[in-house]
Scaffold this active site. Structure first.
Site, PDB file in Angstrom:
ATOM      1  N   HIS A 149      19.344 -82.597 -27.892  1.00  0.00           N
ATOM      2  CA  HIS A 149      19.454 -83.739 -27.183  1.00  0.00           C
ATOM      3  C   HIS A 149      19.373 -84.954 -27.954  1.00  0.00           C
ATOM      4  O   HIS A 149      19.169 -86.124 -27.565  1.00  0.00           O
ATOM      5  CB  HIS A 149      18.358 -83.672 -25.968  1.00  0.00           C
ATOM      6  N   LYS A 166       3.389 -87.542 -59.490  1.00  0.00           N
ATOM      7  CA  LYS A 166       1.742 -87.313 -59.543  1.00  0.00           C
ATOM      8  C   LYS A 166       1.106 -88.030 -60.562  1.00  0.00           C
ATOM      9  O   LYS A 166       0.266 -88.720 -60.611  1.00  0.00           O
ATOM     10  CB  LYS A 166       1.428 -85.808 -59.751  1.00  0.00           C
ATOM     11  N   GLU A 199      11.931 -78.009 -52.992  1.00  0.00           N
ATOM     12  CA  GLU A 199      11.163 -78.154 -54.338  1.00  0.00           C
ATOM     13  C   GLU A 199      11.571 -76.880 -55.433  1.00  0.00           C
ATOM     14  O   GLU A 199      11.619 -77.269 -56.656  1.00  0.00           O
ATOM     15  CB  GLU A 199       9.657 -77.990 -54.176  1.00  0.00           C
TER      16      GLU A 199
HETATM   17  O1  LIG Z   1      -2.214 -76.478 -54.984  1.00  0.00           O
HETATM   18  P1  LIG Z   1      -2.207 -77.694 -55.780  1.00  0.00           P
HETATM   19  O2  LIG Z   1      -2.605 -77.511 -57.256  1.00  0.00           O
HETATM   20  O3  LIG Z   1      -3.471 -78.638 -55.314  1.00  0.00           O
HETATM   21  O4  LIG Z   1      -0.839 -78.272 -55.524  1.00  0.00           O
HETATM   22  C1  LIG Z   1      -0.590 -78.789 -54.331  1.00  0.00           C
HETATM   23  C2  LIG Z   1       1.048 -78.900 -54.500  1.00  0.00           C
HETATM   24  O5  LIG Z   1       1.051 -80.093 -55.359  1.00  0.00           O
HETATM   25  C3  LIG Z   1       2.341 -80.682 -55.938  1.00  0.00           C
HETATM   26  O6  LIG Z   1       2.649 -81.504 -55.232  1.00  0.00           O
HETATM   27  C4  LIG Z   1       3.463 -79.423 -55.968  1.00  0.00           C
HETATM   28  O7  LIG Z   1       4.512 -79.781 -56.487  1.00  0.00           O
HETATM   29  C5  LIG Z   1       3.272 -78.588 -55.061  1.00  0.00           C
HETATM   30  O8  LIG Z   1       4.108 -77.548 -55.335  1.00  0.00           O
HETATM   31  C6  LIG Z   1       1.784 -78.029 -54.898  1.00  0.00           C
HETATM   32  O9  LIG Z   1       1.873 -76.985 -53.824  1.00  0.00           O
END
Ligand SMILES: O=P(O)(O)OC[C@H]1O[C@H](O)[C@H](O)[C@@H](O)[C@@H]1O
EC number: 5.3.1.9
Length: 430
Positions: free
Chosen positions: A292, A403, A271
């Site tokens: 293995h 997202k 990331e």
């Molecule tokens: O802590 P939050 O805001 O719920 O985010 C949780 C995760 O969400 C995303 O996928 C980001 O790319 C991550 O880096 C992050 O850790």
């Protein structure tokens, strides 16, 4: 903690790094170190993570979790950087308090976990920096519902770790839940040494001060030269090997307890560095098990990868009983630790002998201090590598694209990204 680059040099392996290339890179490391130090002094986003060994308040964490001293189980509800750090510590260290993580929304897994833990003895930590991540919040709603069905007062068993604003902060305020702040300037994947990673460890009774001491020791080793700093030596070696064709980095700890650490590393590396067509692909492996399976490819496959070995030099051992079973006499009277060490040395040598690069990271033990060193070291390595690649280490636009597409599909507003789902081409064979 020690980093051994011997099997990454071009006198041993190909691709390998020329010794004088390291000298040239060291000038860039000096510049990068200066930028990193300036970022730390200014508390800039991301660089602030390297200040956590100094800024994290262990008393604040202990106070927030003190009402869960009776917990037999701690359940962390979070995803990505809001779960992997805590999971790394929980799986790295032994405790009488069981730790579980809901970091996926697989309905079968969620239901089966909730059916199998005693919710009245569980402390639930809901962790989300943004306070808006759909997977985390929905999992929490399911957990809360399960607690209500089991006649457990969820407000007595839940605390949150989140940013200043967002749905989770509102929930904490509304129900007067204990709440820990996610520190400013610390992205999730760099947050293990903060409230985010340490609250679960505190409930499990681990010495979180020792985790920070180990991290501090590594912080003190950061300097303007890779030859004086294990973290910068590793970050530089990865960058240089990648430039020479090792675009894959297989993280292979020789300790079962570090299996989750390899997952944490994969998020950190992918990331942070996977941008602008650059970045190494992290792969997870475990010694001796994957000797293995994956080792065949690592030794005899394409010369497009490096292996990172992580080895504790001390561990509790277990004797192998003497035996008169024909052919097994050489094992009897030794120990599992001796066998694991021999497997490690053999694998490392086997890669070097076939010219495939590897780097060895060593800590003394998998304990609080050793994990603190290891985690801080790799965060600093990653930040240094990001400087050498000139990428934006602390953003994750590609993850956020997905997202937004998912939110659009679920009807949480108009997101262009969701339209791409309808445009998907198909070529199905049944
Ligand atoms: O802590 P939050 O805001 O719920 O985010 C949780 C995760 O969400 C995303 O996928 C980001 O790319 C991550 O880096 C992050 O850790």
């Amino acid at each position: 903690m020690r980093v051994d680059l011997g099997n990454a040099l071009d006198t041993v392996v190909s691709p390998g790094i020329q010794r004088d290339a390291l000298d040239r890179l060291d000038e860039r490391v000096a510049d990068a170190h200066e930028r990193i130090e300036t970022g730390r002094e200014n508390h800039d986003h991301g660089y602030e993570s390297l200040n956590l060994p100094e800024t994290t308040d262990t008393d604040e964490i202990q106070t927030a979790v003190e009402s869960f001293a009776d917990a037999k189980t701690v359940l962390t509800v979070g995803i990505g950087g809001s779960a992997l750090g805590a999971a790394t510590l929980a799986h790295g260290l032994e405790s009488d308090v069981d730790a579980y993580f809901l970091d996926n929304v697989d309905p079968e897994h969620v239901s089966s976990l909730l059916d199998n833990i005693s919710l009245s003895d569980t402390a639930v930590n809901v962790v989300s920096r943004s306070g808006t991540t759909a997977e985390t919040l929905t999992n929490f709603l399911v957990v809360r519902d399960a607690m209500e069905s089991a006649d457990v007062d969820w407000t007595e068993r839940t605390f949150v770790t989140t940013g200043e604003e967002g749905n989770l902060r509102n929930l904490a305020n509304r129900h007067n839940l204990p709440a820990l702040d996610v520190p400013d300037g610390v992205p999730g994947r760099f947050s293990v040494l903060s409230t985010v990673g340490l609250a679960c460890a505190a409930i499990q009774g681990h010495d979180i001060g020792a985790v920070l001491s180990g991290a501090r020791a590594e912080a003190n080793r950061l300097s303007g030269s890779l030859f004086e700093s294990p973290a910068y030596a590793y970050g530089t070696a990865c960058y240089a090997l990648d430039e020479r064709g090792a675009g894959i980095n297989a993280m292979m700890p020789y300790a079962e307890s570090l299996e989750t650490f390899a997952e944490w590393f994969a998020q950190l590396w992918a990331e942070s560095l996977g941008k602008d067509g650059l970045g190494q692909t992290p792969v997870r492996a475990l010694g001796a098990t994957d000797q293995h399976s994956q080792l065949q490819l690592y030794r005899a496959g394409p010369r497009d990868k490096m292996v990172t070995f992580v080895r504790p030099t001390e561990r509790d051992d277990c004797a192998i009983p003497e035996t008169d079973l024909p052919g097994l006499e050489y094992l009897g009277g030794q120990s599992l630790g001796t066998l694991l060490d021999a497997e490690f040395e053999a694998t490392e040598a086997s890669l070097a002998e076939s010219g495939q690069p590897s780097v060895r990271l060593e800590i003394d033990r998998v304990d609080e201090y050793g994990l603190g060193e290891l985690l801080y070291c790799l965060e600093a390595s990653c930040i240094l590598a990001g400087e050498l690649y000139s990428v934006e280490t602390f953003t994750q636009p590609a993850v956020e694209w997905g997202k937004r597409a998912a939110r659009g599909l679920l009807g949480d507003g108009d997101f262009d990204e969701a339209d791409s789902v309808a445009d998907k081409s198909t070529f199905v064979i049944e």
